[in-house]
Write a protein that holds these residues in place. Sequence first.
Motif, mmCIF file in Angstrom:
data_model
loop_
_atom_site.group_PDB
_atom_site.id
_atom_site.type_symbol
_atom_site.label_atom_id
_atom_site.label_comp_id
_atom_site.label_asym_id
_atom_site.label_seq_id
_atom_site.Cartn_x
_atom_site.Cartn_y
_atom_site.Cartn_z
ATOM 1 N N UNK A 118 20.864 1.753 21.153
ATOM 2 C CA UNK A 118 19.478 2.097 20.814
ATOM 3 C C UNK A 118 19.086 1.521 19.449
ATOM 4 N N UNK A 119 19.997 1.575 18.486
ATOM 5 C CA UNK A 119 19.689 1.062 17.143
ATOM 6 C C UNK A 119 19.551 -0.459 17.153
ATOM 7 N N UNK A 120 20.429 -1.146 17.896
ATOM 8 C CA UNK A 120 20.335 -2.614 17.955
ATOM 9 C C UNK A 120 19.086 -3.056 18.717
ATOM 10 N N UNK A 121 18.698 -2.270 19.709
ATOM 11 C CA UNK A 121 17.475 -2.570 20.447
ATOM 12 C C UNK A 121 16.254 -2.442 19.521
ATOM 13 N N UNK A 122 16.279 -1.428 18.661
ATOM 14 C CA UNK A 122 15.171 -1.214 17.714
ATOM 15 C C UNK A 122 15.079 -2.362 16.718
ATOM 16 N N UNK A 123 16.250 -2.896 16.319
ATOM 17 C CA UNK A 123 16.260 -3.992 15.349
ATOM 18 C C UNK A 123 15.559 -5.244 15.863
ATOM 19 N N UNK A 124 15.567 -5.424 17.198
ATOM 20 C CA UNK A 124 14.932 -6.621 17.780
ATOM 21 C C UNK A 124 13.447 -6.689 17.465
ATOM 22 N N UNK A 162 16.228 -14.377 25.263
ATOM 23 C CA UNK A 162 16.982 -14.377 23.998
ATOM 24 C C UNK A 162 16.186 -14.680 22.752
ATOM 25 N N UNK A 163 14.877 -14.437 22.757
ATOM 26 C CA UNK A 163 14.082 -14.719 21.554
ATOM 27 C C UNK A 163 14.083 -13.507 20.615
ATOM 28 N N UNK A 164 13.821 -13.775 19.342
ATOM 29 C CA UNK A 164 13.636 -12.714 18.340
ATOM 30 C C UNK A 164 12.330 -12.976 17.617
ATOM 31 N N UNK A 165 11.833 -11.947 16.944
ATOM 32 C CA UNK A 165 10.608 -12.124 16.170
ATOM 33 C C UNK A 165 10.880 -13.122 15.042
ATOM 34 N N UNK A 166 9.979 -14.068 14.862
ATOM 35 C CA UNK A 166 10.148 -15.114 13.849
ATOM 36 C C UNK A 166 10.621 -16.437 14.426
#
Length: 618
Positions: free
Chosen positions: A349-355, A296-300
Motif C-alpha cells: 500500500x505504501x509503495x503504491x501511494x509513492x507512485x 511502467x510509467x511514473x509521474x515526471x
Amino acid sequence: MDFPYLCTLNFNKYPYGMQKIRNIAIIAHVDHGKTTLVDKILHFTNLFRENEQAGELILDNNDLERERGITIVSKNVSVRYKDVKINIIDTPGHADFGGEVERVLKMADGVILLVDAFEGPMPQTRFVTQKALALGLKPIVVVNKVDKENCRPDEVYEAVFELFFNLDATEEQLDFPVLYGSSKQGWMGTDWKQPAEDFTPLLEAILEHIPPAPYAEGTLQMQVTSLDYSSFVGRIAIGRVARGVIKENQPVSLVKRDGKIVKSRVKELHTFEGLGRVKVQELKAGDICAVVGIEGFDIGDTLADFENPEQLEVIHIDEPTMNMLFTINNSPFFGKEGKFVTSRHLQERLYKEMEKNLALKVVQTDSPDSYLVYGRGILHLSVLIETMRREGYELQVGQPQVIVKEIDGVKCEPIEVLVVDVPAEVSGKVIELVTQRKGELLIMETKGDMQHLEFDIPARGIIGLRNNVLTATSGEAVIAHRFKAYEPWKGTIPGRMAGVLISMEKGQTTAYSIDKLQDRGRFFVDPGVDIYEGQIVGEHIRDNDLVINLVKGKQLTNMRASGSDDNVRIAPAIKFSLEESMEYIQADEYIEVTPKSIRLRKIYLTENERKINAKKFQ
C-alpha cells in the motif's frame, strides 16, 4: 475512478491552427473558494441539463475532501465558452500538498489567483503563487467573498500587488487584471460595489488575458504530470502534450526520470470534456490528455518519439520535512477490526501511494514490519493514514519527527512561517505559547478587529501547538503555516506538559472505576469500552505517567448505604481526531489505527518493559 466513454469527438469543428484552447489553473489558500468557483463556472457554461442535480463541491469527490472541506488531489475539467475550450485545473490549497500543485502547474498557461476579500493573501497563497510566477504563468486575480462583512477588497488588492512584487514577478505579470465577486452568489465583475449578473466578465478575462495554448512543431513530447486508475484498463497517464502530435495506436518511447528508455504503444487516447473524458484519434500540442496502454510509467516521465526520444526537464519537487514510523498492528486487539493487517499489505500500500504522491518517500527500516514514511507535514501524512484506515488497513504510527540536516557542518532543522489571526484581547496568550516553542515574532498588525501575527518557528514547534492555541483562544484563532528554509538548530523545545494514565489490565472499563479515578486526570475512554494493558486511557494531572485499573467493578453485596450509593457522574471522554493524536503522542508511544478505532498506547505495554527501555526515549 472509472470513466464513461461519452462519444468520439469531431475536432474539425475546432481547428487546431487557431489553438482555441486555454489551460488555466486555479490557485488559492485553503477555504478561499476555489472549488465553489469551479462549480459555478460549470453551471454557468450549461454543463448540466436543467433537470440534472449536480450538487455542490462537484470536484471534491472523495469523502475525505468533502468532510474536511479541502482539496487534496488536483482535478481536470473543461468547459466551452464562445467556441473556445477552457481546461480548468483545480489545485490543492494546502502547502502539505505542494507536490501535487507543483506538477499540475506544468499543464497550465495561466492561473486564476483567488483571494478572500477579508483575509487577503495567506501563507499558502504565497507558496503556490511563487511556483506559478516562477513558471512564467500569466495571472488573473479574483478577490472573492466581497459579500462578507468586514471585507476590504481594495486593501486586499494592494496586498496582492505587494506579494507579486516581493516574489519578483515580471512587469507583464504585475500588470494583472483584477475581478471582484462572490462565487457563492454567482457573479464576478470589475467593481465590487456594483455586483455583476454572472460570470461573463471572468470568462471574458480568461479569453483576453490568458495566452492560447502554443502549438509546437516537432516530434512528440509529453510529460506525465498526473495519473488515474481504471479497473478496466489499468493505470492511465495524464499530462499536456508539449510538442508534436500524439495518436491512438502510436508507438512511443517512455523516457524514465533516470534517462532509461522503454518502448511502448498508445492504446487509447482521451481528452477532457466537461466532467468526463472523450475518446479521440489524435491530439496536438497544447491540449491535456489521458493516455491508456503505457506500462511502467511514473509521474515526471516523458512520452517521446519512438525513433528519436527527447526528454523534458524532470519535475523538481521540494523535499519532505517530516517523517513517521509506520508499523503493523501488534496490540492485543490485532486483526479484530481490519481487513489488511500484515507487513506485506502495508508495504504494497505504501509503495503504491509513492507512485502518485510525489512528495512522499518510503524507506525500509531494520525491522521487516516497519517503514519510515517521509512527507510534507502532519496533514499530508494524516490524509494518507486516514485513507488507509478507510480502505480496511490496520497499522500503528509513531511520533512525527522533523528531518534534521547537516549544512556546512552545522546541525539544521526546517523552519516554518506561522501566521495566526486572533482576537486582539487574546493575542498575548498566543505570543506566549509560540515563543515557548522557540517561535520568533516578526510581524504584529491589526486587521479589522483581529490581530495579525507572523512568526518564524521550528517545524517541530508546530507539532502539538494548534490544540494549545485553539484552547487558549476559545477556538477563534485562524492558524496557517508554510515551509521557509533550513536554519541552525534552535535548541530544546518543551514537549507535552502532562503525563498519561495507562491501563494495567485488559478488559472492559467500568463507570465505577472511572468515577473513582476522576480526580487523577481526564479520560479518553467511556465506560463499557474494551481496553488492554499498556493502552493510554487518559491524561494525568501531573507530569508523570500513572498506571491505573479501569476494569475493576464495584463489589456487590445485599447491603445498601444511603450515603455511598450515589449515582455515578462522569465527565465526557476526550475524543482525539487523528491529527490531534499525532500531535499529542510522545516518542515512547504509538497510535493504533484501525477502520473503527483510534487508540493511543505505549510502545512497551507492560510496566516492567517500560522501565527496562526507558533510556531509549530520553
